[in-house]
Scaffold this active site. Structure first.
Site, short mmCIF file in Angstrom:
data_model
loop_
_atom_site.label_atom_id
_atom_site.label_comp_id
_atom_site.label_asym_id
_atom_site.label_seq_id
_atom_site.Cartn_x
_atom_site.Cartn_y
_atom_site.Cartn_z
N HIS A 104 37.56 6.10 30.25
CA HIS A 104 36.65 5.23 29.50
C HIS A 104 36.98 5.31 28.01
O HIS A 104 37.22 6.39 27.47
CB HIS A 104 35.20 5.69 29.72
CG HIS A 104 34.20 4.94 28.90
ND1 HIS A 104 33.76 3.69 29.24
CD2 HIS A 104 33.59 5.27 27.72
CE1 HIS A 104 32.90 3.28 28.32
NE2 HIS A 104 32.78 4.22 27.38
N ALA A 160 58.69 -13.29 44.16
CA ALA A 160 59.84 -12.43 43.94
C ALA A 160 59.56 -11.00 44.39
O ALA A 160 60.41 -10.36 45.03
CB ALA A 160 60.23 -12.44 42.46
#
EC number: 1.8.1.4
Length: 301
Positions: A271, A143
């Site tokens: 992080h 799609a």
């Protein structure tokens, strides 16, 4: 589909005509996915066979499936099951469009187009002002690929030339954990390298080294980078692991933009996040080419 269907109470059997499971995936990722998703579950499979005949359940009898060898067409086996789900893909529905009136001949039902989605006639010539996007051109039956093709065509008809790089379009399999990919598999990359005369390298990183994956008890996973060590060009990226379908877009966007590893390896990732899987992957690559000219002056913050 089998991994989703098998919830601990169902016994699932699937049939694959080709000789290996998940043939469209990079072989290393496919092997890992089979070990994690299939082998521990109550899932059986048959490869290299066709379902030649399916007899529906009737009068208390189960569904019967006759299997034949995909190559020799000889009878191989028969299965008795409660239900059969046929998921053999899709076929284009292009009849009745009047394509014969403009000398367009479909190829297995698909409308032939060039790299700009412009329709081609039987002689390979462009049909003026006619484009075909999506599943019916057979380039990539996804799609988001159809959407990207449509955007590319709009750019062209409004006077801005554009060619969509289909190797930059990602794909995903929504198992748990997920599988995603973009670009070439390792065998495809090595075949291309042999023809064109360049070297291929591979870098890998494990989800076991990612703190967020470990915190979520999802350390099972692998990211794989296939690249050219001489130029830093990304040829393919394949991921098996937590949220792989989301992670792949950093790689697909890099391919689409023509970014090279020696440049994007300096990008900073928050992080602890799963995005560090890709960060470590790019940083582990050994590229001979130098990075582009960096910013010469410090940016004030």
């Amino acid at each position: 589909m089998s991994a989703v269907g098998n919830n601990g109470t169902l016994q699932v059997t699937f049939i694959e005509a080709l000789d290996q499971l998940m043939p469209g995936f990079d072989p290393e990722i496919s092997k890992l996915a089979q070990r994690v998703l299939i082998n521990p579950r109550n899932i059986d499979y048959h490869t290299g066979v066709f379902a030649s005949k399916i007899t529906p359940a009737r009068d208390g009898k189960p569904v019967t499936i006759e299997l034949i060898d995909a190559k020799t067409k000889e009878q191989k086996d028969s299965l008795e099951v409660d239900a059969a789900l046929i998921a053999t893909g899709r076929a284009p529905f292009t009849q009745g469009l009047g394509l014969e009136n403009i000398d367009v001949v479909t190829q297995r039902g698909f409308v032939p187009v060039d790299e700009r989605m412009r329709v081609l006639d039987a002689n390979g010539n462009l049909v003026p002002h006619l484009y075909c996007i999506g599943d019916t051109n057979g380039k990539m039956m996804l799609a988001h690929a159809a959407s990207a093709q449509g955007i590319s065509v709009v750019e062209q008809v409004t006077g801005r030339d554009h060619v969509l790089n289909h190797l930059s379009i990602p794909a995903a399999c929504f198992t748990h954990p997920e599988i995603s990919m973009v670009g070439l598999t390792e065998p495809q990359a090595r075949e291309k390298a042999e023809k064109e005369g360049f070297e291929v390298s591979v870098a890998k990183t494990s989800f076991k080294a990612n703190t967020k994956a470990l915190a979520e008890n999802e350390g099972e996973g692998l990211a794989k980078l296939i690249y050219r060590p001489d130029t830093g060009e990304i040829l393919g990226v394949h991921i098996f692991g937590l949220h792989a379908a989301d992670l792949i877009h950093e790689a697909s966007n890099a391919i689409a933009l023509g970014s090279h590893i020696q440049d994007i390896k300096f990008a900073v990732h928050a992080h602890p996040t799963l995005s560090e899987v890709l960060d470590e992957l790019f940083k582990s690559a050994k590229v001979k080419a130098q990075a582009s000219e960096p910013v010469k002056e410090a940016v004030a913050v």
